[in-house]
Every structure is written in C-alpha cells, then in structure tokens.
Design an enzyme around this catalytic site. Structure first.
Site, PDB file in Angstrom:
ATOM      1  N   THR A 291       0.853  -1.185   0.000  1.00 43.78           N
ATOM      2  CA  THR A 291       0.000   0.000   0.000  1.00 43.78           C
ATOM      3  C   THR A 291       0.887   1.234   0.000  1.00 43.78           C
ATOM      4  O   THR A 291       1.795   1.332   0.832  1.00 43.78           O
ATOM      5  CB  THR A 291      -0.881   0.023   1.267  1.00 43.78           C
ATOM      6  OG1 THR A 291      -1.548  -1.226   1.359  1.00 43.78           O
ATOM      7  CG2 THR A 291      -1.901   1.114   1.199  1.00 43.78           C
ATOM      8  N   CYS A 292       0.638   2.148  -0.919  1.00 37.55           N
ATOM      9  CA  CYS A 292       1.456   3.366  -0.988  1.00 37.55           C
ATOM     10  C   CYS A 292       1.216   4.228   0.243  1.00 37.55           C
ATOM     11  O   CYS A 292       0.080   4.607   0.533  1.00 37.55           O
ATOM     12  CB  CYS A 292       1.132   4.157  -2.249  1.00 37.55           C
ATOM     13  SG  CYS A 292       1.991   5.739  -2.302  1.00 37.55           S
TER      14      CYS A 292
END
Lengths: 119, 129
Positions: free
Chosen positions: B78-79
């Site tokens: 997940t960024c």
C-alpha cells in the site's frame, strides 16, 4: 530500461489524481524507469500556465512542479491537440515543457508503450 | 507462464475494478502464472483498510486479498502517501501522527512508490485495475 507511460485524464484540484500522477512521474527517475507523460481529455487543464488556485481553492498549482520535470529527466510530456481544441485552449497557453501531438499520434504512443497507467 | 504485477487504483466501494482485479489474480495464480505483487495506489488504498464492515452476504475484498496472500504468498503493498491522506494507516504511522486507531495490518505492507517500480521491473506485465 523499463519504460512507463502515465496518462492523466482528470482535471486539476478536484481529486488527488493529478498529484499522484505527478508523484509517480517524479519517482520513476529514481528507479531506472523511463517515463512518458500524456495529458488528454480534461487532463489538459493541468498544463495550462498561470494557474492561481491558492486563494480560491487553497491548493498549490501543480504547473510549477511540471516546470521542473526536465530536472527529473522527464523529457517526454505530450498533450493531446484534439482535447485542447475541444476545450478552446490554445497551445500558447500551456507551460513550456509540453509538446502538443494529434490524437492519432497520442494513440500511437500509447499503442507502442511498454507499460501504461491511467489516472 | 507469465509474471504479472497488479496496480489497483480504485476503491472497492466506488468501482468494480478491485473485484475484477481479485478475480484476475485468483485465476492467473490458479492457472500457474506468477504475480510478483499487488500495489494499491490512489483510491485503491481503501482495499487495505481492515475497518470496513460489510453485510455477510457481500464480498469483503479486504478479506479476499488477505486470503489470496495466505494461499499464494502474493505481497500486498500500500502506498504510504496515498494511504495516509485517505486515513489508511498502520499502527506505526498512527502512533507517529498521535492517533489512537489504525486500520492496516499484515499482510498489507505500507511502502513507498519504489515498491511499485520494483514490481514493474520484476514482471512481464503490469495490469491496472
């Protein structure tokens, strides 16, 4: 070298799309990735010069950061001529780093691209 | 056999894309292809939130991604910047920001955009959903 084409179809200031498109473009150079940017549809509003969203929208204009793209080795910045025409935007209103290309040229670029991400 | 990586940029509640991505990933893995990793970016980070509560007869994609990871060990990234601005936080980031709650746990890994480029370099095809 891996090449990545990032297409922006969203206008500025109404979502995070333009910012996240730019973040990915700026990061690409650090990770040995050759990046091409394409602005099409409402995405062309992002590269119009002299934007002043600070007072009315309390946001920073991304156009300034686009100006720094050559320093991040992002040289290929293309804008769709047909999208500009539909929105009554003249090529002289755009920031310097862009090259205007016809929709058929843009289509060709996307067809030839190794990887594509659309925002 | 092809090595894929997936980029998810839509949330499960505003688009059918994440479900299509999950079906694509499940099928590809079942058919013997490899998925080097799944990167959640933009609105896609909502897939990583463990605090979505759904009616029992609806697909819980967060759980579906976890199950996919448990079965095939596909990394789920997940960024961090996309996630934090949308209130999707690991315990570590929540603590740093002085917040009590967090909603990202293993197997989701909070990472930078570098992880996306690693996936791009290590796969034959990157597919965006």
């Amino acid at each position: 070298m891996v090449s990545l084409t990032l297409i922006l179809t969203c206008p500025p200031y109404s979502s995070c799309a333009a910012k996240e498109h730019l973040d990915m473009a700026l990061a690409a150079g650090n990770f040995d990735t050759d990046v091409t940017l394409i602005f099409t549809g409402d995405g062309v509003f992002n590269v119009v010069d002299n934007q002043q969203p600070e007072k009315t929208l309390q946001q920073k204009p991304l156009a300034k950061t686009y100006g720094a793209l050559p320093f991040y080795d992002v040289e290929n910045v293309f804008v769709c001529a047909d999208s500009l025409k539909q929105r009554n935007i003249d090529a002289t209103q755009l920031i310097d780093v862009c090259t205007v290309k016809s929709a058929s040229n843009i289509k060709q670029l996307i067809g030839d691209a190794q990887h594509v991400v659309v925002f | 056999m092809t090595t894929f990586s997936l980029l998810i940029t839509h949330s499960p509640t505003n688009s059918g894309e994440p479900y299509a991505a999950w079906r694509f990933a499940s099928s590809a893995l079942r058919l013997g292809h490899d998925i080097s990793g799944i990167f959640f970016y933009g609105e896609g980070v909502h897939n990583a939130s463990s605090l979505a509560v759904l009616p029992s007869d609806e697909v819980n994609l967060h759980r579906a991604w976890k199950d996919l990871h448990n079965e095939y060990k596909v990394p789920l990234y997940t960024c961090i910047s996309a996630a934090n601005r949308r209130g999707v936080l690991s315990e570590h980031e929540a603590r740093d920001a002085g917040l009590i709650h967090h909603n990202v746990d293993t197997p989701f890994i909070v990472s930078g955009l570098g992880e996306f480029f690693s996936l791009l370099h290590s796969s034959d095809r990157m597919v965006q959903f």
